[in-house]
Design a protein around this motif. Structure first.
Motif, short mmCIF file in Angstrom:
data_model
loop_
_atom_site.label_atom_id
_atom_site.label_comp_id
_atom_site.label_asym_id
_atom_site.label_seq_id
_atom_site.Cartn_x
_atom_site.Cartn_y
_atom_site.Cartn_z
N ASP A 360 32.74 38.55 42.94
CA ASP A 360 33.86 37.66 43.26
C ASP A 360 35.04 37.94 42.34
O ASP A 360 36.19 37.98 42.79
CB ASP A 360 33.44 36.18 43.15
CG ASP A 360 32.49 35.79 44.28
OD1 ASP A 360 32.46 36.54 45.29
OD2 ASP A 360 31.78 34.78 44.14
N ASN A 363 36.69 41.15 43.51
CA ASN A 363 37.42 40.95 44.77
C ASN A 363 38.66 40.08 44.59
O ASN A 363 39.59 40.15 45.40
CB ASN A 363 36.51 40.32 45.83
CG ASN A 363 35.82 41.38 46.68
OD1 ASN A 363 36.42 42.37 47.08
ND2 ASN A 363 34.53 41.17 46.93
N LYS A 369 39.40 45.58 47.28
CA LYS A 369 38.37 45.21 48.24
C LYS A 369 37.09 45.94 47.84
O LYS A 369 37.07 47.17 47.74
CB LYS A 369 38.79 45.62 49.65
CG LYS A 369 37.74 45.39 50.71
CD LYS A 369 37.47 43.91 50.96
CE LYS A 369 36.22 43.69 51.79
NZ LYS A 369 35.88 42.26 51.95
#
Ligand code: AMP
Ligand code: GLY
Length: 433
Positions: A360, A363, A369
């Motif tokens: 997380d 990202n 990505k």
């Protein structure tokens, strides 16, 4: 539209992620998918992508599933189902499927077929011979002074290519493939190419049987370790575009390769609808094709699809229906870098089940990505489940920025034994300094 994507690697996560952004898509399945694919949601309605536990080579089960769910388009990622004839089979059952048919898949599934085609239609390639017996194969190696590359004809999990520097090595390579049958029937015939020196780049073109639309350039890093050392892998990282090929050279190469390719396909009765991925060596005598793949590259797809501005559903649809001449591919001018994080030991043996943390946080970084490859869900955690685990991908205003951002994201991710190259795009950056 309802979509079914086939495959479970980083390439398929990138395909699913990009297809999920299309306003046309209302439902999507992926067979077999991975933990990251299962986290994707459709832009249109926030519905989750559903992973279905059917392997990409289990054609009978995939067919039953597709007949039950009736997707409007099926998208095939990996080479094996294409070589097994999934497109022909599904079309016989009235299903709409994107990918090359079995005849067209021969460009990847038979190196002898590809080599002969290139020679017949004047596509620039290495000087080569094709053989079904060891003795003349060895004699040909001797004419090249043993500096050659011996390639098993068929699919051999990317391992059927042996690079030789002298006659003794070449004889051993021929014996290994043709006599010892190291790759089984895949080695019943071989292609022997002269060893080419130069810089290797990856090209991609989307085809519809008549028109081929070339993508920008990219470069893969195939060896396991920094400095292009260690064993060959499926690919440890990519970036796009590459400074080793100018736009003018790309246009020129596309003309030298794609025009005779499409003409040859027409003459041979090959309806090439799908992706063509030529591996190219930039030699001092110009670009030479080393091989053709008949599918998207992995991890090339990760850098291409983060740059692609078109709706991918519309492009693949045009590829299926023969309307690519109406489409213009548009690309984000930003650079993209993908760093593969692999399990310790890859491409040799490795452990599975290591807990992955920091996804997380990675990202959450702007322009990042994280594509999943070998990952699975276990007890609420995401764990490693393959050799190549993640493709950490970042966009940046230039290659330097994209590379720095990708590595900043890599630093946030942890799993035991994580192995990755620290020099993805480094040679490109050094060359442009
Ligand atoms: P292929 O699967 O045919 O692309 O071969 C795998 C890898 O072997 C390529 O990515 C190249 O790095 C290398 N290779 C293949 N053919 C040649 C050649 N003729 N000369 C030099 N290297 C080659
Ligand atoms: N990136 C290498 C391959 O997809 O074959």
């Amino acid at each position: 539209m309802k979509l079914l994507v086939i495959g479970s690697g980083g390439r398929e996560h990138a395909l699913v992620w990009k297809l999920a952004q299309s306003p046309h898509v209302t439902q999507m399945w992926c067979a077999a998918g991975n933990a990251g694919i299962g986290l994707e949601r459709l832009a249109k309605n926030s519905v989750s992508v559903e992973c279905v536990n059917i392997g990409a080579e289990d054609l009978p089960k995939l067919l039953v599933f597709a007949q039950e769910k009736k997707p409007d388009l099926i998208v095939v990622g990996p080479d094996n189902p294409l070589a097994l004839g999934i497109v022909d089979l599904f079309q016989q059952h009235g299903l709409r499927i994107w990918g090359v048919n079995q005849k067209a898949a021969q460009f990847e599934s038979s190196k002898v077929f590809s080599q002969k085609f290139m020679e017949k239609y004047g596509i620039p390639t290495a000087a080569a011979g094709t053989f079904s017996e060891a003795r003349p194969a060895k004699a040909f190696c001797a004419t090249l002074g043993g500096k050659c590359v011996v390639k098993a004809d068929g699919l051999a999990l990317g391992k059927g290519v042996l690079i030789c520097t002298n006659e003794a090595e070449a004889e051993k390579a021929v014996d290994e493939i043709m006599v010892g049958k190291a790759f089984g029937v895949a080695g019943a015939r071989v292609v022997i190419q002269e060893f080419l020196e130069g810089i290797e780049v990856s090209l991609h073109a989307l085809c519809d049987g008549k028109t081929a639309k070339i993508f920008p350039t990219s470069q893969d890093h195939k060896r396991a370790l920094d400095g292009d050392l260690g064993l060959n892998t499926g690919g440890m990282g990519t970036y796009s575009p590459t400074p080793f090929m100018t736009d003018a050279q790309l246009t020129d190469t596309a003309r030298q390769v794609l025009e005779p390719f499409m003409r040859g396909c027409l003459a041979e009765g090959i309806d090439y609808r799908g992706l063509l991925y030529p591996g190219v060596m930039l030699t001092k005598h110009g670009p030479k094709i080393l091989e053709f793949n008949a599918r998207f590259g992995d991890p090339e797809t990760q850098v291409y699809l983060t740059r692609l501005e078109n709706d991918l559903v519309e492009l693949l649809d045009a590829s299926v229906t023969g309307r690519l001449d109406e489409m213009e591919l548009t690309w984000n001018p930003l650079a993209s870098v993908c760093v593969v994080m692999a399990s310790g030991g890859y491409p040799g043996s490795y452990e599975k089940g290591g807990i992955i943390t920091g996804l997380d946080a990675a990202n959450a970084l702007p322009n990042v990505k994280v594509f999943h490859a070998g990952t699975a869900k276990a007890g609420g955690q995401i764990v490693t489940n393959g050799g190549r685990v993640l493709g950490v991908t970042a966009l940046g205003r230039d290659l330097t920025t994209a590379q720095a951002t990708a590595y900043a994201a890599v630093e946030k991710i942890h799993f035991d034994g994580a192995q990755f190259r620290r020099d993805i795009a480094a040679r490109a950056l050094a060359s442009s300094r």
